[in-house]
Design a protein around this motif. Structure first.
Motif, short mmCIF file in Angstrom:
data_model
loop_
_atom_site.label_atom_id
_atom_site.label_comp_id
_atom_site.label_asym_id
_atom_site.label_seq_id
_atom_site.Cartn_x
_atom_site.Cartn_y
_atom_site.Cartn_z
N ARG A 155 1.03 -1.41 -0.19
CA ARG A 155 0.02 -0.02 0.22
C ARG A 155 1.26 1.40 0.37
NH1 ARG A 155 -2.21 -2.52 4.47
NH2 ARG A 155 -4.27 -3.98 4.60
N GLY A 156 0.40 1.86 -0.24
CA GLY A 156 1.08 3.53 -0.07
C GLY A 156 2.04 4.49 1.56
N ASP A 157 0.91 3.70 2.36
CA ASP A 157 2.09 3.81 3.42
C ASP A 157 3.06 2.63 4.09
OD1 ASP A 157 0.37 1.36 4.37
OD2 ASP A 157 -0.61 2.14 5.85
N GLY A 158 3.04 1.99 2.62
CA GLY A 158 4.27 0.66 2.88
C GLY A 158 3.81 -0.53 3.85
N SER A 159 2.71 -0.53 4.33
CA SER A 159 2.21 -1.74 4.29
C SER A 159 1.60 -2.76 3.21
CB SER A 159 0.87 -1.27 5.58
OG SER A 159 -0.30 -1.26 4.91
N ARG A 160 1.18 -4.32 4.36
CA ARG A 160 0.83 -5.09 2.53
C ARG A 160 -0.49 -5.78 3.07
NH1 ARG A 160 4.66 -6.53 -0.58
NH2 ARG A 160 3.24 -8.36 -1.12
N GLY A 161 -1.41 -5.28 1.75
CA GLY A 161 -2.70 -5.62 2.21
C GLY A 161 -3.16 -6.19 0.67
N ALA A 162 -3.85 -6.91 1.18
CA ALA A 162 -4.32 -8.43 0.36
C ALA A 162 -6.27 -8.32 -1.02
CB ALA A 162 -5.20 -9.85 1.29
N VAL A 163 -5.25 -9.01 -2.25
CA VAL A 163 -6.38 -7.79 -3.13
C VAL A 163 -7.21 -9.00 -3.71
CG1 VAL A 163 -5.29 -5.62 -3.24
CG2 VAL A 163 -4.22 -7.88 -4.15
N LEU A 168 -10.29 -9.58 -4.41
CA LEU A 168 -11.17 -9.21 -5.18
C LEU A 168 -10.68 -9.25 -7.17
CD1 LEU A 168 -13.67 -7.17 -3.11
CD2 LEU A 168 -13.29 -10.09 -3.96
N HIS A 169 -11.43 -10.37 -7.78
CA HIS A 169 -10.37 -9.79 -9.49
C HIS A 169 -11.56 -9.61 -10.28
CE1 HIS A 169 -6.64 -10.92 -7.78
NE2 HIS A 169 -7.31 -12.03 -7.18
N VAL A 170 -11.77 -8.64 -11.66
CA VAL A 170 -12.13 -8.22 -12.50
C VAL A 170 -11.42 -8.39 -13.93
CG1 VAL A 170 -13.82 -6.48 -13.75
CG2 VAL A 170 -13.88 -6.67 -11.11
N GLU A 171 -11.79 -9.10 -14.64
CA GLU A 171 -11.00 -9.56 -15.83
C GLU A 171 -12.05 -8.64 -17.40
OE1 GLU A 171 -8.30 -13.03 -15.01
OE2 GLU A 171 -9.45 -13.79 -16.19
N ILE A 172 -11.20 -7.76 -17.94
CA ILE A 172 -11.67 -7.72 -19.39
C ILE A 172 -11.41 -7.81 -20.28
CG2 ILE A 172 -12.53 -5.82 -20.19
CD1 ILE A 172 -12.95 -3.59 -17.10
N GLY A 173 -11.70 -9.18 -20.94
CA GLY A 173 -10.28 -9.17 -22.57
C GLY A 173 -11.51 -9.29 -22.99
N ASP A 174 -10.30 -9.25 -24.90
CA ASP A 174 -11.66 -9.30 -25.44
C ASP A 174 -10.29 -9.91 -26.59
OD1 ASP A 174 -8.28 -8.39 -27.56
OD2 ASP A 174 -9.06 -6.66 -25.64
N ASP A 175 -10.75 -10.45 -27.70
CA ASP A 175 -10.71 -11.17 -29.05
C ASP A 175 -9.47 -10.42 -30.49
OD1 ASP A 175 -12.52 -10.59 -30.04
OD2 ASP A 175 -13.87 -12.12 -30.18
N GLY A 176 -8.94 -9.64 -30.16
CA GLY A 176 -7.98 -8.50 -30.93
C GLY A 176 -6.77 -9.11 -31.21
N TRP A 210 -4.23 -3.07 -7.86
CA TRP A 210 -3.31 -4.04 -8.88
C TRP A 210 -4.09 -4.15 -10.29
CZ3 TRP A 210 -1.49 -9.47 -10.14
CH2 TRP A 210 -0.74 -9.53 -10.60
N ILE A 211 -3.30 -3.86 -11.73
CA ILE A 211 -3.72 -4.32 -12.72
C ILE A 211 -2.94 -5.02 -13.00
CG2 ILE A 211 -3.47 -1.70 -13.38
CD1 ILE A 211 -5.85 -2.30 -15.26
N ALA A 212 -2.86 -6.17 -13.60
CA ALA A 212 -1.89 -6.70 -15.15
C ALA A 212 -2.28 -7.29 -16.51
CB ALA A 212 -0.90 -7.87 -13.97
N ARG A 237 -6.59 -13.08 -28.24
CA ARG A 237 -6.56 -13.21 -26.46
C ARG A 237 -6.03 -11.76 -25.65
NH1 ARG A 237 -5.82 -15.44 -21.39
NH2 ARG A 237 -6.78 -15.43 -20.43
N THR A 238 -6.65 -10.85 -25.47
CA THR A 238 -5.87 -9.92 -23.81
C THR A 238 -7.09 -9.93 -23.45
OG1 THR A 238 -4.55 -8.66 -26.20
CG2 THR A 238 -4.82 -7.53 -23.59
N VAL A 239 -6.89 -9.69 -21.86
CA VAL A 239 -7.28 -10.09 -20.50
C VAL A 239 -6.56 -9.16 -19.98
CG1 VAL A 239 -8.06 -11.26 -18.60
CG2 VAL A 239 -7.69 -12.03 -21.03
N PHE A 240 -7.21 -7.87 -19.50
CA PHE A 240 -6.44 -7.05 -17.91
C PHE A 240 -7.54 -7.33 -16.98
CE2 PHE A 240 -5.83 -4.68 -21.76
CZ PHE A 240 -4.67 -3.53 -21.34
N ARG A 241 -6.58 -7.61 -15.81
CA ARG A 241 -7.43 -8.04 -15.12
C ARG A 241 -6.67 -6.89 -13.68
NH1 ARG A 241 -5.71 -13.34 -11.75
NH2 ARG A 241 -6.46 -14.44 -13.07
N ILE A 242 -7.59 -6.82 -12.72
CA ILE A 242 -7.65 -5.80 -11.60
C ILE A 242 -8.31 -6.61 -10.20
CG2 ILE A 242 -9.37 -3.19 -10.69
CD1 ILE A 242 -9.78 -2.71 -13.82
N SER A 243 -7.19 -6.52 -8.92
CA SER A 243 -7.45 -6.35 -7.54
C SER A 243 -7.72 -6.04 -7.22
CB SER A 243 -5.85 -7.51 -7.76
OG SER A 243 -5.80 -8.48 -8.81
#
Length: 360
Positions: free
Chosen positions: A273-281, A283-291, A331-333, A340-346
């Motif tokens: 996190r911004g304060d230097g601590s670590r936190g669990a994420v 919840l995941h959302v994926e947005i994908g396309d077939d481009g 986090w985003i990756a 196939r392109t998939v963006f994952r937001i956590s």
């Protein structure tokens, strides 16, 4: 194998494979089955090299471990199978204490570490670019206003080719001002007003907006986990993120292509996190396309400011998305191959005792 050893083998979170004296697979733990995308039954008894691709001469390493009775470490080699594309891994090879001709192989993926490093680097770059973007946009727009005004005055007293040139000056300066407006928007993101939010409510609003606008030529499919707990977010900024990613998917896809929205819960990932601590994420959302996918030469920098895969793109959209998600302690990756392109937001869940009304 004793009950305790069996429990440890099953619980081991790192993919593990036991290799016999003839380099055949003797056993695979559940994490190994998941990583290799194959069951232990289909792997056991087969030559290791028929089932697993490793971009390193591990035959010699196996022999050295059997002879020297000491572990070996091979870092950053590509490991894959017929069912899984290669990815960088750290490989650990160790002798089995009760069977001198058997070796234990641990396969620890480096992909997540690399993604986290790139995400943190991109977030830092985005924040560093904000101040410069705002300053440059402000300083450039002032003289552009003067240039536009001068060109319009000149156009009142010229004709023919000279008039075409003044019209060109006005059109180009207006185009640059529009670009600078986007730069200023990139720099003017307020801190998120976070409260408990239902991710699916925000996703549905973004989906409906996209379906009647820029994504009208695409099919939009969803696969939501209805049991997801609430996240702690600014719903307007989160919708901005989803709209940006859906728009990218729509622009990358072909006429009649498919955009896929998916949500799911998966514990284990923790970010700083911004304060230097670590936190669990979890919840995941994926947005994908077939481009066609992201160009390989920019794939590792896609969240950096001013990096764009489109000919007329500003390269600010995904940098802004990265910044917003970082401000939400998320986090985003992205994973991208042709077709196939998939963006994952956590994102994190609502912290205990968080104030605010539930957004349903």
């Amino acid at each position: 194998m004793t009950d305790l050893m069996a429990t440890l083998w099953t619980s081991l979170p790192i993919p593990a494979v036991i290799i016999d004296a003839e380099d055949r697979i003797a056993d695979v733990n559940p994490a190994g089955e998941l990583f290799l995308n194959a069951s232990a039954r289909s792997l056991t008894g087969h030559p290791f090299w028929d089932k697993v691709f490793v971009d390193a001469p591990l035959e010699e390493a196996f022999a050295r471990v059997r002879t020297g009775r000491a572990p070996l470490f091979v870092n950053a080699v590509d490991v894959g199978t017929d069912n899984r594309k290669p990815e960088p891994c750290d490989v650990q090879i160790a002798p089995m204490s009760d069977q001198s001709d058997h070796v234990l192989v641990l396969l620890e993926s480096r992909a997540l570490v690399g993604k986290l490093h790139r995400a943190l680097t991109s977030q830092s770059a985005a924040k560093s670019a904000i101040g410069m973007a705002e300053m440059l946009a402000h300083e450039i727009k002032n003289p552009l206003a003067g240039i536009t005004g001068a060109a319009q005055l000149i156009s009142m007293s010229v004709t023919g080719e000279d008039l075409e040139l003044t019209d060109l000056i006005v059109a180009e300066t207006r185009r640059i001002v529009k670009l600078l407006d986007q730069v200023e928007e990139f720099g003017n993101v307020r801190p998120p007003a976070r409260k408990p939010v239902n991710i699916h409510d925000v996703l549905d609003r973004a989906r409906k907006s996209a379906a009647v606008g820029f994504a009208a030529h695409m099919r939009i499919e969803d696969d939501y986990d209805p049991s997801l707990p609430l996240t702690f977010a600014d719903p307007d900024q989160l919708q901005q993120v989803f709209l940006n990613l859906i728009k990218n998917a729509a622009e990358a896809g072909q006429q009649g292509g498919t955009i896929r929205l998916r949500s799911f819960y998966e514990p284990g990932l923790r970010v700083r996190r911004g304060d230097g601590s670590r936190g669990a994420v979890p919840l995941h959302v994926e947005i994908g396309d077939d481009g066609p996918g992201i160009k390989p030469e920019i794939a590792s920098h896609i969240f950096d400011p001013f990096v764009s895969g489109r000919e007329n793109g500003t390269g600010l959209g995904l940098a802004l998305v990265s910044k917003i998600i970082a401000d939400h302690d998320g986090w985003i990756a992205v994973d991208s191959v042709p077709g196939r392109t998939v963006f994952r937001i956590s994102l994190p869940v609502v912290p205990a005792g968080a104030a605010g009304s539930t957004d349903h």
